[in-house]
Design an enzyme around this catalytic site. Structure first.
Site, PDB file in Angstrom:
ATOM      1  N   LYS A 203       0.858  -1.198   0.000  1.00  0.00           N
ATOM      2  CA  LYS A 203       0.000   0.000   0.000  1.00  0.00           C
ATOM      3  C   LYS A 203       0.886   1.238   0.000  1.00  0.00           C
ATOM      4  CE  LYS A 203      -3.405   2.566   2.677  1.00  0.00           C
ATOM      5  NZ  LYS A 203      -4.460   2.531   3.682  1.00  0.00           N
ATOM      6  N   LYS A 256      -2.141  -1.544  -3.846  1.00  0.00           N
ATOM      7  CA  LYS A 256      -3.031  -0.383  -3.783  1.00  0.00           C
ATOM      8  C   LYS A 256      -2.205   0.892  -3.813  1.00  0.00           C
ATOM      9  CE  LYS A 256      -5.917   1.921  -0.442  1.00  0.00           C
ATOM     10  NZ  LYS A 256      -6.230   2.056   0.935  1.00  0.00           N
TER      11      LYS A 256
HETATM   12  C1  PBG Z   1      -7.524   3.645   5.651  1.00  0.00           C
HETATM   13  C2  PBG Z   1      -7.769   3.445   4.199  1.00  0.00           C
HETATM   14  C3  PBG Z   1      -7.549   4.336   3.129  1.00  0.00           C
HETATM   15  C4  PBG Z   1      -8.043   3.708   1.989  1.00  0.00           C
HETATM   16  C5  PBG Z   1      -8.501   2.442   2.360  1.00  0.00           C
HETATM   17  N1  PBG Z   1      -8.312   2.296   3.730  1.00  0.00           N
HETATM   18  C6  PBG Z   1      -7.018   5.719   3.118  1.00  0.00           C
HETATM   19  C7  PBG Z   1      -5.657   6.002   3.616  1.00  0.00           C
HETATM   20  O1  PBG Z   1      -4.839   5.115   3.836  1.00  0.00           O
HETATM   21  O2  PBG Z   1      -5.411   7.184   3.807  1.00  0.00           O
HETATM   22  C8  PBG Z   1      -8.091   4.310   0.611  1.00  0.00           C
HETATM   23  C9  PBG Z   1      -9.178   3.809  -0.285  1.00  0.00           C
HETATM   24  C10 PBG Z   1      -9.532   4.691  -1.439  1.00  0.00           C
HETATM   25  O3  PBG Z   1      -8.913   5.743  -1.689  1.00  0.00           O
HETATM   26  O4  PBG Z   1     -10.483   4.334  -2.148  1.00  0.00           O
HETATM   27  N2  PBG Z   1      -6.217   3.477   6.056  1.00  0.00           N
END
Ligand code: PBG
Ligand code: ZN
Length: 337
Positions: A203, A256
């Site tokens: 991520k 992601k």
């Molecule tokens: C929470 C989380 C995020 C997303 C999924 N879980 C945001 C982040 O890490 O700031 C992003 C999902 C999206 O943008 O569709 N940690």
């Protein structure tokens, strides 16, 4: 004399109708099972709230979820990823309400399981929607991450979600060691063979999450997430992160965001052919396609299918996408997909 290509250099003979074209990449097919649908659940039980930054996507109160999901399940929806968004519960340094009895996810899980016994329910596990500082872990006084406290808290929340009926725990926090901690607490409490862990393994610290933070009310109040999410230039570190999570016992892995990280998907697929690989088409990717189509510069359906096919071609098995309802509708109506 005109030039004649050699027999084996004639490619057109292999693609002159749709079936022949399908055969060129059957492993890239898009079916209902290839999609996981992310849903925001709020604690105003009877409300449906449109999300401004993501037109077409809403937050749902639990009483509105059944009728929203029923037609989708009929169309083949097999899995969802749920996010809790609270408007009433106070935020604090420990994210107390991430798994309190009033938490929207804790309240929704038993109902969702009862209504849709065959639907796989994954719970996003993170602290940021529930902490006063909006960061994904517990902080020290100086604002740095306290890893030990974060792991303990995340594991507790994972157990609460498992007890409430989650099939899959999906930690998105990116704290070092969380997969091991979560697996351990699940095993210790007899959930070892009843709950799966889907790791947000690779991520990245991405600006494509902007619209989501608005949707989930989870933006950090200071600083950013660069000290725990991966730098966008880091392919080696991404691989180390995934290897680490696999060693700690992840059942499934994820890359992601999606489209800007297809090289990571391809490398991850090559290194981990044994694991179901997820890709998250995140909020900013949704918004880009939506607005480009709305402006009339691209055709939504054709471009979306091309993007999703590229994700399958790179090696992703399951695509987490806000477009899932639309996709299931196209699939069910047998319009060409
Ligand atoms: C929470 C989380 C995020 C997303 C999924 N879980 C945001 C982040 O890490 O700031 C992003 C999902 C999206 O943008 O569709 N940690
Ligand atoms: Zn978070």
């Amino acid at each position: 004399m005109s030039y004649l290509p050699e027999k084996k250099h004639i490619l057109a003979s292999g693609i002159f109708n749709q079936t022949l074209r399908d055969w060129q990449g059957l492993n890239c097919a898009l079916t209902a099972k290839n999609f996981m649908y992310p849903i925001f659940i709020i604690d105003n039980e009877n409300e449906i709230q449109p999300i401004k930054s993501m037109p077409g996507v809403c937050r749902y109160g639990i009483n509105k979820l059944k009728s929203h999901l029923e037609p989708l399940v009929k169309n083949g929806l097999s899995s969802i990823l749920i996010f809790g968004v609270s408007e009433k519960l106070p935020k604090d340094e420990l994210g107390t309400h991430a798994d309190s009895n009033e938490n929207p996810v804790i309240l929704a899980l038993p109902k969702l399981k009862k209504w849709f016994p065959n639907l796989m329910i994954a719970c996003d596990l993170c602290l940021c929607p529930y902490t006063s500082h909006g960061h994904c872990g517990i902080l020290n006084k100086d604002g740095t991450i306290n890893n030990a406290k974060s792991l303990k808290r995340l594991a507790q929340i994972a157990l609460s979600y498992a007890k409430a009926g989650a099939d899959i725990i999906a930690p998105s926090d990116m704290m070092d060691g969380r997969i091991g901690a979560i697996k351990q607490i699940l095993i210790d409490n007899d959930f070892g063979n009843k709950v799966a862990v889907l790791s947000y393994a690779a991520k990245f610290a991405s600006s494509f999450y902007g619209p989501f933070r608005d949707a989930a009310k989870s933006a950090p109040t200071f600083g950013d997430r660069k000290c725990y999410q991966l730098p966008p230039n880091s392919s080696g570190l991404a691989l180390r992160a995934t290897k680490r999570d696999v060693e700690e016992g992840a059942d499934m892995i994820m890359v992601k965001p999606g489209l800007p990280y297809l090289d990571i998907v391809q490398t991850t697929r090559a290194h981990f052919p044994e694991y179901p690989l997820f890709i998250y088409q995140v909020s900013g990717e949704y918004a880009m396609i939506y607005y480009a189509a709305q402006a009339g510069v691209i055709d939504l359906k054709v471009v979306l299918l091309e993007v999703l096919t590229s994700m399958r071609r790179a090696g992703a098995d399951v695509i987490i996408t806000y477009f899932t309802p639309q996709l299931l509708d196209w699939l069910a109506n047998k319009s060409k997909i």
